[in-house]
Design an enzyme around this catalytic site. Sequence first.
Site, mmCIF file in Angstrom:
data_model
loop_
_atom_site.group_PDB
_atom_site.id
_atom_site.type_symbol
_atom_site.label_atom_id
_atom_site.label_comp_id
_atom_site.label_asym_id
_atom_site.label_seq_id
_atom_site.Cartn_x
_atom_site.Cartn_y
_atom_site.Cartn_z
ATOM 1 N N SER A 162 -1.946 -3.047 -5.980
ATOM 2 C CA SER A 162 -2.793 -3.441 -4.855
ATOM 3 C C SER A 162 -4.225 -3.029 -5.157
ATOM 4 O O SER A 162 -4.462 -2.068 -5.908
ATOM 5 C CB SER A 162 -2.327 -2.762 -3.566
ATOM 6 O OG SER A 162 -3.269 -2.941 -2.520
ATOM 7 N N TYR A 175 0.394 5.011 0.265
ATOM 8 C CA TYR A 175 0.242 3.643 -0.245
ATOM 9 C C TYR A 175 -0.701 3.622 -1.442
ATOM 10 O O TYR A 175 -0.387 3.055 -2.496
ATOM 11 C CB TYR A 175 -0.277 2.743 0.868
ATOM 12 C CG TYR A 175 -0.285 1.268 0.504
ATOM 13 C CD1 TYR A 175 0.895 0.565 0.384
ATOM 14 C CD2 TYR A 175 -1.488 0.598 0.285
ATOM 15 C CE1 TYR A 175 0.894 -0.784 0.049
ATOM 16 C CE2 TYR A 175 -1.501 -0.747 -0.044
ATOM 17 C CZ TYR A 175 -0.303 -1.435 -0.160
ATOM 18 O OH TYR A 175 -0.303 -2.758 -0.498
#
Length: 280
Positions: A162, A175
């Site tokens: 990401s 995350y």
Amino acid sequence: MNYLITGAARGIGRGLSRQLLTAGHRVFLIDSNLPELTNTTNLLLHSNIPQSSFRTSHTNLSDRPQLLAAITAAADFFNGRIDVLINNAFATPHVWSSDASMASQTVDIMAEWDEKIAVGLTAPFLLSRLCIPYLTSSSTNTTQTGQVNIHPKPGTIINISSTRAHQSEENHEAYSAVKAGILGLTQSMAVSLGSQYKIRVNAISPGWIHVMDENADADASGAKWGDGITEGDHKWHPAGRVGKVEDILQAVEFLVSSDFVTGTELVVDGGVTKKMVYPE
């Protein structure tokens, strides 16, 4: 080709699975979310996609025996050959609440941290190792049109990271840590698996890929791609629009077909991470 995709019941994973199946590939879909996986399975069963081209597996990716069972089932479905492993799954939600005191959150935060590391980082490592015999297995298969394909080259691994590996938001520690870790894992495995097995390993780092239409609630409400996106959202991207699952598919196709590309991160974000932002 034979694709194994984790986190395939919704979001990017679901969109990729559907599009790959539509293109004539075979896909083994793994997900821990049973309601979403059941919904996706039903959608595929009632589509024009041949039922022989896909299987689904309800698997807890933080449970190592279940990982082994899923890979065994996938290898059996694919007759011993996996061409592409896409490590896409991540435990949700991505963000922790900041309402409670740090002390009262500690136990819950650590449980979530452990799960996110297990699903988002440990599972890709283990799955990649478990898939080595099947990624390096030569096989012959017959397509739906009767064409015989021989796969002498090793398969490839694609890890979904990401842009949050480089840019963080408040309360996204797990995350960001996992997605940054995926990049390190990709680099290391590209060297190790390349040297030993000629398996290429790459990462895709999506930016804003709009997938609010890729889940059971959206199916029930009839939501379409683009619902809720403003013109300002599109203009925010130097490329002129918010991302689509098709953008990730094109990145996957490039990495699968490019024999000289390994150990790299392919950022698919419409140019946002290159854009300087000043406080207003």
